[in-house]
Design an enzyme around this catalytic site. Sequence first.
Site, PDB file in Angstrom:
ATOM      1  N   LYS A  83       0.847  -1.186   0.000  1.00 23.70           N
ATOM      2  CA  LYS A  83       0.000   0.000   0.000  1.00 23.70           C
ATOM      3  C   LYS A  83       0.886   1.241   0.000  1.00 23.70           C
ATOM      4  O   LYS A  83       1.851   1.322   0.767  1.00 23.70           O
ATOM      5  CB  LYS A  83      -0.906  -0.018   1.231  1.00 23.70           C
ATOM      6  CG  LYS A  83      -1.933   1.115   1.278  1.00 23.70           C
ATOM      7  CD  LYS A  83      -2.867   0.952   2.477  1.00 23.70           C
ATOM      8  CE  LYS A  83      -3.936   2.023   2.527  1.00 23.70           C
ATOM      9  NZ  LYS A  83      -4.879   1.833   3.655  1.00 23.70           N
ATOM     10  N   SER A 158      -9.655   1.877   2.658  1.00 21.91           N
ATOM     11  CA  SER A 158      -8.758   2.621   1.799  1.00 21.91           C
ATOM     12  C   SER A 158      -7.750   1.757   1.057  1.00 21.91           C
ATOM     13  O   SER A 158      -7.134   2.195   0.079  1.00 21.91           O
ATOM     14  CB  SER A 158      -8.017   3.672   2.620  1.00 21.91           C
ATOM     15  OG  SER A 158      -7.199   3.064   3.609  1.00 21.91           O
ATOM     16  N   SER A 182     -10.125  -0.400   6.853  1.00 22.92           N
ATOM     17  CA  SER A 182      -9.500  -0.263   5.538  1.00 22.92           C
ATOM     18  C   SER A 182      -8.747  -1.480   5.040  1.00 22.92           C
ATOM     19  O   SER A 182      -8.342  -1.518   3.877  1.00 22.92           O
ATOM     20  CB  SER A 182      -8.573   0.951   5.521  1.00 22.92           C
ATOM     21  OG  SER A 182      -9.318   2.144   5.544  1.00 22.92           O
TER      22      SER A 182
END
Length: 472
Positions: A83, A158, A182
Amino acid sequence: MSSYDDLPFLPVTELAPLLRSRQVSPVELTHQVLERIEAVEPKVNAYITVLADEAMAQAKAAERNIAMGNYLGPFHGIPVGLKDLLMTRGVRTTAGSAVLEDFVPDEDATTVTRLRQAGAIFTGKLNLHEFAFGVTTNNWTFGPTHNPWMPGHIPGGSSGGSAAAVAAGECIAALGSDTGGSIRIPAALCGNVGLMPTYGRVSRYGALALSWSLDHVGPMTRTVTDAALMLNVIAGYDPMDTATQPVPVPDYTDGIEGGLTGLRVGVPRNYFFERIHPEVKQGVEQAIARLGELGADIVEVDLPWVEHSLLAEFAIVMAEATSYHEHLLRTRADKYAPDIRVLLEAGEAISGPMYLKAQRLRTMIKQSFRAAMEQCDVIATPTLPHPPVPIGQDTVTIDGVEETTLDCMVRYTCPVDLSGQPAIALPCAFNDQNQPVASLQLIGRPFDEATICRAARAYEATTDFATRRPAL
């Protein structure tokens, strides 16, 4: 030696023995993953930065080391996506924002260091909702990530790029972060596994913050055992992160096939089964029934105060995020996506007394979970109340009640961030179009990730969900 033409879709548990025995080369595996990225990225947009040359160089080094007998463990030679809020030495780390589009760190995040030391190969930096402040990964700067199972729909957020990349075969495993859901939200919408460890189990050093007191970093994988293997690598005390605890780290795969006999599974009927999409409710109810059939004792538990979770979550996150971004808001406000800038500026309205009240409410929610877990070993709930929605859809209506997509998607996940306990999300229902529609969330006692992995694995073993592939 056999021919393997579907390597990007095999789990770590199958790839690691092939790599160790040299039946498969890290070079061939990485080459196939990079080919997959090139083929599907125009449809998925999971990556912000692809590290093709670096990944191939790492793969060649892994091949040499394995041939010399220097095998480092199950992640040696495994392509992993990161990420893009995890700092990577010499590689830009944008947090999905134009604010940091040129930021190149000079050190790795602790989790990145630990994966690097375990021999993982980094395929690139994955798309996310800007600064991890959202649930859609409809990124203003780098474009929206699409759900591989249903392009045109959100992958969640996210950590949407992380979940989409795993589902689409663009990496074998990925790292995500979880503040209000997330990791688990995108894992649920993309039909894979997301594990949020206990707060303090995994270092957040080098992970750009959203909310200091709520942020977690954790695995996103195809299978439960892969998540456990990844947690083996990244868990443990880190003096660079004062939130981490010097708690011994077990082998999370030890006993993971132990089954459910004698395990008490608590089901809270308040809040978690209210205002829920029928397909999701049916899938989760069937999954809980399956846990009982596998030998678990199903008991009902009560969780008072959780209905106030959104109030506590948003007050804490908005105040802490605005504090973190204070300098950048003053110097680069025009670089923020409009929706993120609005949230951060609204955070300035959270007063000290409001923040403290939210933290007191959080304590009551945490105590509620602790009391419930005196009656059970694991709590089972839906991960989300609703299947994936189209990109750009801002509201969701269930039972005639309209709410924002953000509120809907964090409704069942944020209570666990507030309590700080570990939770794992795994698929429990697909529709007739082979699309994931429901995910089971299993919540454990603090620092007892092993039990939720064991329970999740017992359920997963009765399904074929981990072997399904999106028709990209």
